[in-house]
Design a protein around this motif. Structure first.
Motif, short mmCIF file in Angstrom:
data_model
loop_
_atom_site.label_atom_id
_atom_site.label_comp_id
_atom_site.label_asym_id
_atom_site.label_seq_id
_atom_site.Cartn_x
_atom_site.Cartn_y
_atom_site.Cartn_z
N THR A 138 0.83 -1.21 0.00
CA THR A 138 0.00 0.00 0.00
C THR A 138 0.87 1.26 0.00
O THR A 138 1.74 1.43 0.85
CB THR A 138 -0.93 0.01 1.23
OG1 THR A 138 -1.70 -1.19 1.23
CG2 THR A 138 -1.85 1.21 1.19
N ALA A 139 0.64 2.12 -0.97
CA ALA A 139 1.43 3.34 -1.10
C ALA A 139 1.24 4.23 0.13
O ALA A 139 0.17 4.28 0.73
CB ALA A 139 1.01 4.10 -2.35
N THR A 140 2.30 4.91 0.51
CA THR A 140 2.26 5.79 1.66
C THR A 140 3.15 6.99 1.41
O THR A 140 4.14 6.91 0.68
CB THR A 140 2.74 5.05 2.93
OG1 THR A 140 2.82 5.97 4.02
CG2 THR A 140 4.12 4.43 2.72
N ARG A 141 2.79 8.13 1.99
CA ARG A 141 3.61 9.34 1.87
C ARG A 141 4.62 9.47 2.99
O ARG A 141 5.39 10.42 3.04
CB ARG A 141 2.70 10.58 1.87
CG ARG A 141 1.74 10.63 0.68
CD ARG A 141 0.91 11.90 0.72
NE ARG A 141 -0.02 11.97 -0.40
CZ ARG A 141 0.29 12.41 -1.61
NH1 ARG A 141 1.52 12.84 -1.85
NH2 ARG A 141 -0.61 12.43 -2.58
N SER A 142 4.65 8.51 3.89
CA SER A 142 5.54 8.59 5.05
C SER A 142 6.99 8.35 4.66
O SER A 142 7.29 7.78 3.61
CB SER A 142 5.12 7.56 6.10
OG SER A 142 3.80 7.77 6.53
N ALA A 143 7.88 8.80 5.54
CA ALA A 143 9.31 8.54 5.38
C ALA A 143 9.87 8.08 6.72
O ALA A 143 9.47 8.57 7.77
CB ALA A 143 10.05 9.79 4.89
N ALA A 144 10.78 7.13 6.67
CA ALA A 144 11.41 6.61 7.88
C ALA A 144 12.82 7.18 8.02
O ALA A 144 13.50 7.42 7.02
CB ALA A 144 11.47 5.09 7.84
N LEU A 183 7.21 5.21 13.13
CA LEU A 183 6.63 4.70 11.89
C LEU A 183 6.67 3.18 11.98
O LEU A 183 7.73 2.59 12.17
CB LEU A 183 7.44 5.19 10.69
CG LEU A 183 6.82 4.97 9.33
CD1 LEU A 183 5.50 5.73 9.20
CD2 LEU A 183 7.78 5.42 8.23
N ARG A 184 5.49 2.57 11.83
CA ARG A 184 5.38 1.12 11.95
C ARG A 184 5.12 0.52 10.55
O ARG A 184 4.08 0.78 9.95
CB ARG A 184 4.26 0.75 12.91
CG ARG A 184 4.49 1.30 14.32
CD ARG A 184 3.32 0.98 15.25
NE ARG A 184 3.18 -0.45 15.46
CZ ARG A 184 3.86 -1.14 16.38
NH1 ARG A 184 4.75 -0.52 17.17
NH2 ARG A 184 3.67 -2.43 16.53
N ILE A 185 6.11 -0.24 10.07
CA ILE A 185 6.04 -0.85 8.74
C ILE A 185 5.74 -2.33 8.92
O ILE A 185 6.53 -3.05 9.54
CB ILE A 185 7.35 -0.65 7.97
CG1 ILE A 185 7.76 0.83 7.99
CG2 ILE A 185 7.23 -1.15 6.54
CD1 ILE A 185 9.18 1.08 7.50
N GLU A 186 4.61 -2.78 8.37
CA GLU A 186 4.16 -4.15 8.60
C GLU A 186 4.23 -4.99 7.33
O GLU A 186 3.91 -4.52 6.24
CB GLU A 186 2.72 -4.16 9.12
CG GLU A 186 2.56 -3.53 10.50
CD GLU A 186 1.13 -3.67 11.02
OE1 GLU A 186 0.25 -4.10 10.24
OE2 GLU A 186 0.90 -3.36 12.20
N ALA A 228 18.22 -4.37 11.97
CA ALA A 228 17.47 -3.58 12.95
C ALA A 228 18.39 -3.11 14.08
O ALA A 228 18.30 -1.97 14.53
CB ALA A 228 16.32 -4.41 13.52
N ASP A 229 19.29 -3.98 14.53
CA ASP A 229 20.24 -3.59 15.58
C ASP A 229 21.15 -2.46 15.11
O ASP A 229 21.41 -1.51 15.86
CB ASP A 229 21.09 -4.80 16.00
CG ASP A 229 20.30 -5.83 16.78
OD1 ASP A 229 19.19 -5.51 17.25
OD2 ASP A 229 20.79 -6.98 16.92
N LEU A 230 21.63 -2.56 13.86
CA LEU A 230 22.50 -1.52 13.34
C LEU A 230 21.78 -0.18 13.24
O LEU A 230 22.37 0.88 13.47
CB LEU A 230 23.02 -1.92 11.96
CG LEU A 230 24.04 -3.06 11.90
CD1 LEU A 230 24.40 -3.36 10.46
CD2 LEU A 230 25.29 -2.72 12.70
N LEU A 231 20.50 -0.22 12.88
CA LEU A 231 19.72 1.00 12.66
C LEU A 231 19.06 1.53 13.92
O LEU A 231 18.53 2.64 13.92
CB LEU A 231 18.64 0.73 11.60
CG LEU A 231 19.16 0.44 10.19
CD1 LEU A 231 18.03 -0.12 9.33
CD2 LEU A 231 19.74 1.69 9.56
N ALA A 251 10.46 2.18 13.30
CA ALA A 251 11.51 3.17 13.08
C ALA A 251 11.00 4.55 13.48
O ALA A 251 9.79 4.76 13.65
CB ALA A 251 11.93 3.17 11.61
N ASN A 252 11.92 5.49 13.62
CA ASN A 252 11.51 6.87 13.85
C ASN A 252 11.00 7.46 12.54
O ASN A 252 11.57 7.22 11.47
CB ASN A 252 12.70 7.71 14.35
CG ASN A 252 13.07 7.36 15.77
OD1 ASN A 252 12.23 6.96 16.57
ND2 ASN A 252 14.35 7.49 16.09
#
Length: 255
Positions: A138-144, A183-186, A228-231, A251-252
């Motif tokens: 699903t398209a989203t305008r969000s950015a992580a 921001l929660r990416i599922e 995920a640990d690195l980021l 992520a933030n």
């Protein structure tokens, strides 16, 4: 009953037996030397094995045009699938090595999710269609606030797993939503799900949720957790055996 597991990116405390700096330093040096040797061999393998794999793939394409008997074509298709699995395993090993080497990089940038989702939809759409699976990003305008290569690699591994473990007629869905500063990416699927007894181990290297499956090295989720640990991202998983799983990267939000 739905089983929920949560995995954050906070490193565990070092063992008490490492309280003496000289012992810790010696162990660390030995570990670094052992890793350096293994990493060098892996890098050589990753480089040298790609060419013969490409030759084998090209040979499959040529042979497919010459075989007239269906049994021969079917045998060739099995060989082609095996070659693709081998190439995938090699890619995972090299990717795991690259993640280790990126640990000193500046990893945090604003990453728009729309182009990332569009690229992933193009990459996996055909494989999902051929298997008879609905695949929607699903398209989203969000950015992580993340790293484009590592975040895409995490999603790629989660999507690949979801497609592999989802039977024909099922679905794989990628979405993102803003929750305050997060921001929660599922990546959600309607596949086999994960047994409750396996949830605590699925992010370890060389582990599979379904050990009866012969394909793959069990590195996909290990790579996800390592990235995920690195980021500094969180990774959550909810799963109901027989009804599917949902993996969430936390992520933030960049905006």
């Amino acid at each position: 009953m739905e089983r929920i597991g949560f995995f954050d990116a906070v490193p565990s405390a070092p063992p008490a037996c490492w309280s003496t700096p000289s012992i810790a330093d010696a162990v660390s040096r030995d570990a670094d030397q052992a890793y350096s040797f293994s990493a060098t061999l892996l890098a050589m393998a990753g480089h040298d094995l790609r060419q013969p794999l490409q030759v084998i793939t090209s040979a499959h394409d040529v042979l497919a045009r010459t075989f007239a008997i269906e049994e021969q074509r079917e045998e060739l298709r099995r060989a082609e699938k095996a070659t693709k699995r081998l190439a995938g395993m090699l890619g995972q090993l090299v990717e795991a090595l690259q993640l280790h080497e990126r640990s000193g990089d500046d990893l945090h940038l604003p990453v728009p999710l729309r182009p990332t989702f569009e690229n992933l939809a193009a990459e996996f759409g055909e494989a999902a269609r051929l298997k008879g699976i609905t695949f929607l990003a699903t398209a989203t305008r969000s950015a992580a606030f993340s790293h484009p290569v590592l975040l895409t690699g995490m999603l790629r591994n989660l999507i690949r797993n979801a497609i592999d473990y989802t039977p024909p007629g099922g679905g794989v869905f990628v979405t993102a939503r803003r929750c305050g500063s997060e921001l929660r990416i599922e990546v959600r699927d309607t596949g086999a799900g994960i047994p409750a007894s396996a949830l605590t181990a699925i992010f370890r290297a060389f582990q599979r949720a379904d050990e009866s499956r012969p394909d793959g090295l069990g590195l996909g989720l290990f790579i996800v957790k390592r990235a995920a640990d690195l980021l500094g991202h969180g990774v959550e998983v909810r799963s109901t055996e027989g009804r599917g799983s949902c993996f969430t990267i936390v992520a933030n939000a960049a905006r």
